[in-house]
Motif scaffolding. Sequence first.
Motif, PDB file in Angstrom:
ATOM      1  N   TYR A  24       0.829  -1.200   0.000  1.00 34.14           N
ATOM      2  CA  TYR A  24       0.000   0.000   0.000  1.00 34.14           C
ATOM      3  C   TYR A  24       0.866   1.253   0.000  1.00 34.14           C
ATOM      4  N   CYS A  25       0.478   2.218  -0.820  1.00 35.71           N
ATOM      5  CA  CYS A  25       1.189   3.501  -0.882  1.00 35.71           C
ATOM      6  C   CYS A  25       0.323   4.580  -0.247  1.00 35.71           C
ATOM      7  N   ARG A  26       0.868   5.226   0.775  1.00 40.26           N
ATOM      8  CA  ARG A  26       0.124   6.267   1.498  1.00 40.26           C
ATOM      9  C   ARG A  26      -0.181   7.467   0.610  1.00 40.26           C
ATOM     10  N   LYS A  27       0.792   7.797  -0.229  1.00 45.13           N
ATOM     11  CA  LYS A  27       0.671   8.992  -1.058  1.00 45.13           C
ATOM     12  C   LYS A  27      -0.440   8.840  -2.099  1.00 45.13           C
ATOM     13  N   CYS A  28      -0.452   7.706  -2.788  1.00 43.03           N
ATOM     14  CA  CYS A  28      -1.435   7.482  -3.863  1.00 43.03           C
ATOM     15  C   CYS A  28      -2.714   6.838  -3.331  1.00 43.03           C
ATOM     16  N   ARG A  29      -2.698   6.394  -2.082  1.00 43.41           N
ATOM     17  CA  ARG A  29      -3.842   5.707  -1.465  1.00 43.41           C
ATOM     18  C   ARG A  29      -4.287   4.510  -2.287  1.00 43.41           C
ATOM     19  N   GLU A  31      -2.656   0.339  -3.872  1.00 44.39           N
ATOM     20  CA  GLU A  31      -1.570  -0.632  -3.905  1.00 44.39           C
ATOM     21  C   GLU A  31      -0.742  -0.429  -5.163  1.00 44.39           C
ATOM     22  N   HIS A  32       0.551  -0.507  -5.044  1.00 42.50           N
ATOM     23  CA  HIS A  32       1.405  -0.607  -6.222  1.00 42.50           C
ATOM     24  C   HIS A  32       1.920  -2.034  -6.270  1.00 42.50           C
ATOM     25  N   ARG A  33       1.936  -2.608  -7.463  1.00 38.13           N
ATOM     26  CA  ARG A  33       2.368  -3.995  -7.605  1.00 38.13           C
ATOM     27  C   ARG A  33       3.301  -4.160  -8.788  1.00 38.13           C
ATOM     28  N   PHE A 179      10.485   5.508  -7.492  1.00 42.23           N
ATOM     29  CA  PHE A 179      10.497   5.903  -8.895  1.00 42.23           C
ATOM     30  C   PHE A 179       9.903   7.296  -9.118  1.00 42.23           C
ATOM     31  N   ARG A 180       9.674   8.013  -8.020  1.00 46.73           N
ATOM     32  CA  ARG A 180       9.377   9.441  -8.095  1.00 46.73           C
ATOM     33  C   ARG A 180      10.619  10.235  -7.704  1.00 46.73           C
ATOM     34  N   GLU A 181      11.739   9.522  -7.567  1.00 46.46           N
ATOM     35  CA  GLU A 181      13.012  10.105  -7.128  1.00 46.46           C
ATOM     36  C   GLU A 181      12.918  10.671  -5.717  1.00 46.46           C
ATOM     37  N   LEU A 257       7.686   1.119  -4.864  1.00 48.09           N
ATOM     38  CA  LEU A 257       7.187   0.960  -6.240  1.00 48.09           C
ATOM     39  C   LEU A 257       6.509   2.231  -6.754  1.00 48.09           C
ATOM     40  N   CYS A 258       6.374   3.227  -5.897  1.00 52.94           N
ATOM     41  CA  CYS A 258       5.640   4.439  -6.269  1.00 52.94           C
ATOM     42  C   CYS A 258       6.349   5.166  -7.419  1.00 52.94           C
ATOM     43  N   GLY A 259       5.555   5.535  -8.423  1.00 56.44           N
ATOM     44  CA  GLY A 259       6.110   6.244  -9.582  1.00 56.44           C
ATOM     45  C   GLY A 259       6.348   5.340 -10.758  1.00 56.44           C
TER      46      GLY A 259
HETATM   47 ZN   LIG Z   1       2.317   5.782  -4.794  1.00 53.68          ZN
END
Ligand SMILES: [Zn+2]
Length: 262
Positions: A24-29, A31-33, A179-181, A257-259
Amino acid sequence: MTIAPQPCQALAELPQPTIKSGGYCRKCRCEHRLGQGNTLSSCQHLMGLFTEHGTIDLFSGGAPGAPTLATDWLFGPARGKMFGILDCVGPDGATTTLRAFSGQYNGHWLADGWVPPLFDVDEFLAQSQATEPLIKALGLQIDACRGHGGRWLALRKERRHLSRQLMQELHGLYRLTNFREETATLGEVFLGSTGIPTGTGDCCAPKLLNYAARHKLRPVGLSEFYWGRENHSGTRRQGSLCGSCEDKCRPILGFMLCGLDM
Ligand SMILES: [Zn+2]
Ligand SMILES: [Zn+2]
């Protein structure tokens, strides 16, 4: 929405890639997979090299393999270990295959051809070498105590305090890049109300993703497999493929995995 825990599977049981890793990604609310992509053939190839050469020292350019990197170690009391493959595409469109072993390999954090951990190894060793002798000395004093009186209790409390402090200091050395640096510490990223388990960030998935993010490589497939003597509970057998772990990886993989899917 959540990914169910997936049992380890034998390579032969997988007609097509089915395991996904993520969190789970807090920023995007959400799941990133990341799925397995075409990594199964690279896993098979690596298993073949282990069998053929009996070492993980396969990429150091012809020199005889370091004895401590032999795969014999995985069949002794230490038991087996997870290995990971991450296929990536670089800015020029070329495909790169990254490899990782989980944790340390027989005392090594670094080995040629394998991605490094999430911290500076010299800093990490300096930090542990400063405190570990103190913890050991306390252990000896605890063992020397007669009975379990006040002094025994006080020493035990002190040792627990020192161990916890060391773990926090070591966790503070980890740097996670996505991956958002964005770069963050374990404490900033870890999801969950319980403490951060020992070994968080040392699994193959975080090592591989971190390396890819820092080198501007875009992951397209991830697989982790077990090699060596089976684990105590018998859930991990040689050659079985496992999804990323629930307790250590899942709480950080959403950030890592975000970004990627932007
Ligand atoms: Zn994210
Ligand atoms: Zn893990």
